[in-house]
Design an enzyme around this catalytic site. Structure first.
Site: not given
Ligand SMILES: *Cc1c(COP(=O)(O)O)cnc(C)c1O
Length: 361
Positions: A34, A255
């Site tokens: 994702k 800055y």
């Molecule tokens: C994003 C997600 C994962 C992966 O999580 P990580 O901590 O990056 O391994 C697994 N399950 C769900 C439901 C998620 O939304």
């Protein structure tokens, strides 16, 4: 010729990390890609894993369709299911796997007529109180789904709130709740995210869902479990020194004039800043590598630049390589200095950053 700032992504490392997840859980696993594979590029990552991944998980149908568009034919799970009813026709057509996490989604699926039945992952809220059905609704939903002509298979899933804290008892509490509920019908399951895969063997129930570990970053902020040693960092975020100057004792840098030189010293300016996704909240002292030598960030991060204390490194020259994170400087270490997590660092990389892919080693 051009600005030296880029992210180099080693696809072989991602393959290694995926295989590591599978070796640990000894079950199939969906590679979580994702948010553009956590900033690493979903298309490239999906293609690199195509011959070994059991499937992929993404947040939404747009991300899933992008994979189909480049010819990825493996299973793709929609982690949040659908947001609008009319996505269901596409889900059936493309044979995406769909999470059902609330009663509205459940009713939409039960009350439509699909061209082909789909696989569903029914999500239990076992205590995180983000997505998922309550225990009470879960059992009824499960029965309705297995009887629906729109449904091919139902996988029961849940998500852990505290798996990234190895001593936290909440993981066992959530797991016990999940196990107790589904025990009578022994369905296919999915529980483990990266932290669970790396530290909680009791969560190895069916499909794994490794995300951050694929990219070689640890989900644990302190107390790194031994398993994290085998991870290989996939991304090297790098730039170069575009100015070197001597500042006098008492001079300030950047800055707000927040950094004051304690002595006459060499300061380097690096061509990367928050406009590239480097965290603006990285504190003075955050490590970066100049020619492989750890040097501290000094002063405030600007949009296109930041400053570095060059005292630790002998003979730094203009155009020398600067690594912001990578194999020799874990993203989670930088994240600690910036009060954030590697997930946010990776997904925060902006479009201005060129991504270069390499394989090997
Ligand atoms: C994003 C997600 C994962 C992966 O999580 P990580 O901590 O990056 O391994 C697994 N399950 C769900 C439901 C998620 O939304």
């Amino acid at each position: 010729m051009s600005r030296p700032t880029k992210a180099v992504v080693n696809l072989t490392a991602i393959r290694h990390n995926y295989q590591l997840a599978k070796q640990l859980i000894k079950q199939p696993a969906l590679a979580v890609i994702k948010a553009d594979a956590y900033g690493h590029g979903a298309t490239a990552v999906a293609e690199a894993l195509q011959d070994i991944a059991d499937g992929y998980a993404v947040a939404c149908i747009e991300e899933a369709l992008q994979l189909r568009k480049v010819g990825i034919s493996r299973p793709v799970l929609l982690l949040e299911g659908f947001f609008e009813k009319d996505e269901l026709a596409i889900i059936a057509e493309q044979q995406f796997i769909c999470v059902i996490h609330n009663l509205w989604q459940l009713q939409c699926l039960l009350n439509t007529i699909l061209s082909k039945p789909i696989s569903v992952w029914l999500k239990l809220d076992s205590g995180m109180h983000r997505l998922g059905l309550s225990a009470e609704n879960f059992l009824t939903a499960y029965q309705q789904l297995i009887q629906s002509p729109n449904v091919q298979q139902v996988v029961c899933m849940t998500h852990m709130a505290c798996a990234d804290e190895p001593g936290n008892s909440m993981t066992r509490v959530q797991l016990a709740h999940f196990n107790k509920l589904i025990e009578p019908f022994n369905p296919p399951m999915s529980v483990a995210n990266s932290a669970a895969i790396l530290a909680w063997p009791e969560t190895y129930l069916g499909w794994g869902r490794p995300g951050i570990m694929l990219y070689g970053a640890s989900p644990f902020m302190q107390n790194q479990p031994k398993s994290t040693k085998a991870l290989q960092a996939a991304m090297t975020l790098q730039s170069a020194l575009i100015a070197i100057k001597t500042v006098q004792k008492g001079d300030t840098v950047g800055y707000g004039a927040t950094y004051q030189a304690p002595e006459t010293m060499l300061v380097g300016v690096v061509a990367i800043g928050y406009g590239d996704g480097y965290p603006r909240h990285a504190k003075s002292g955050t490590p970066l590598l100049v020619n492989g030598v750890r040097c501290p960030l000094i002063g405030r991060v600007s949009m296109d630049m930041l400053a570095v204390d060059l005292r630790p490194v002998a003979n730094a020259q203009l155009n020398d390589l600067v690594v912001l994170w990578g194999e020799a400087l874990p993203a989670h270490e930088v994240a600690v200095w910036a009060d954030t997590i590697p997930y946010e660092l990776f997904t925060g990389i902006t479009r201005r950053i060129k991504v270069e892919y390499i394989s090997g080693k």
